[in-house]
Write an enzyme that holds these catalytic residues in place. Structure first.
Site, PDB file in Angstrom:
ATOM      1  N   VAL A 110       5.092  -9.253 -23.983  1.00  0.00           N
ATOM      2  CA  VAL A 110       4.238  -8.647 -25.002  1.00  0.00           C
ATOM      3  C   VAL A 110       3.134  -7.919 -24.244  1.00  0.00           C
ATOM      4  O   VAL A 110       3.197  -7.796 -23.022  1.00  0.00           O
ATOM      5  CB  VAL A 110       3.696  -9.703 -25.984  1.00  0.00           C
ATOM      6  CG1 VAL A 110       4.832 -10.311 -26.780  1.00  0.00           C
ATOM      7  CG2 VAL A 110       2.899 -10.771 -25.272  1.00  0.00           C
ATOM      8  N   ASP A 111       2.165  -7.431 -24.917  1.00  0.00           N
ATOM      9  CA  ASP A 111       1.074  -6.721 -24.262  1.00  0.00           C
ATOM     10  C   ASP A 111      -0.242  -7.235 -24.832  1.00  0.00           C
ATOM     11  O   ASP A 111      -1.149  -6.472 -25.133  1.00  0.00           O
ATOM     12  CB  ASP A 111       1.231  -5.218 -24.479  1.00  0.00           C
ATOM     13  CG  ASP A 111       0.451  -4.386 -23.476  1.00  0.00           C
ATOM     14  OD1 ASP A 111      -0.059  -4.945 -22.497  1.00  0.00           O
ATOM     15  OD2 ASP A 111       0.348  -3.169 -23.683  1.00  0.00           O
ATOM     16  N   TYR A 112      -0.295  -8.542 -24.989  1.00  0.00           N
ATOM     17  CA  TYR A 112      -1.482  -9.169 -25.563  1.00  0.00           C
ATOM     18  C   TYR A 112      -2.681  -8.972 -24.651  1.00  0.00           C
ATOM     19  O   TYR A 112      -2.546  -9.108 -23.445  1.00  0.00           O
ATOM     20  CB  TYR A 112      -1.225 -10.668 -25.770  1.00  0.00           C
ATOM     21  CG  TYR A 112      -2.391 -11.370 -26.413  1.00  0.00           C
ATOM     22  CD1 TYR A 112      -2.549 -11.318 -27.778  1.00  0.00           C
ATOM     23  CD2 TYR A 112      -3.332 -12.032 -25.637  1.00  0.00           C
ATOM     24  CE1 TYR A 112      -3.641 -11.937 -28.371  1.00  0.00           C
ATOM     25  CE2 TYR A 112      -4.418 -12.648 -26.227  1.00  0.00           C
ATOM     26  CZ  TYR A 112      -4.574 -12.598 -27.598  1.00  0.00           C
ATOM     27  OH  TYR A 112      -5.654 -13.199 -28.173  1.00  0.00           O
TER      28      TYR A 112
END
Length: 165
Positions: free
Chosen positions: A122-124
């Site tokens: 993800v790209d949290y």
């Protein structure tokens, strides 16, 4: 962040905060990262360190769609490399899905890098984890290939012990 001269030329004089977004997650981050990887190849660094492994995000930071073009254009002008640009990158770079949750970039990455070089991410906090999970679950992959993307490739590359299953 790009050098000041580049920032002014490419991202300046745009309304509101669109220049900042263009410079960052909107485009600039991805093209800058792709350029940095190409500089590692063109400088001969990856040839000198063939066991070096790189992980880059965002479905390969624009590289999947440009590798064939790089080979075509650079081939006649870059005699010092041991391998074609694409071969070097495909030998030493793994990519993540980070924040790129749509099928076209995934298909480009899959066709270019292959199933064994793509890792789920993800790209949290920049992209919601739920979108990443929904994207992973939407992929039309064989169960063994989905397991590779979901955790198997990262397990193997990073020598992790997975308890998935």
């Amino acid at each position: 962040m790009a050098p000041e001269a580049v920032r002014k030329a490419y991202f300046g004089n745009l309304p509101s905060n669109s220049g900042a977004v263009l410079e960052g997650a909107g485009w600039g981050w991805h093209s800058e990262t792709g350029i940095h990887v190409l500089r590692l190849v063109l400088s001969g660094t990856l040839d000198r360190h063939p066991k070096l492994k790189l992980i880059i995000g965002h479905m390969g930071e624009c590289l999947p769609m440009m590798l064939a073009r790089c080979d075509q254009v650079f081939e006649a002008y870059i005699p010092h490399l041991a391998r074609p640009i694409s071969r070097t990158i495909l030998d030493q770079v793994w990519i993540t899905t980070s924040g790129m949750f749509s099928e076209p970039p995934f298909l480009a990455a899959l066709l270019t890098f292959g199933i064994d070089r793509i890792m789920y991410s993800v790209d949290y906090p920049y992209a919601p984890n739920e979108r990443g999970r929904a994207f992973l679950q939407s992929l039309s992959l064989a169960p063994a290939d989905l397991a590779k993307v979901a955790h198997g490739n990262a397990d193997r590359l990073l020598r992790l012990e997975s308890r998935a299953g």
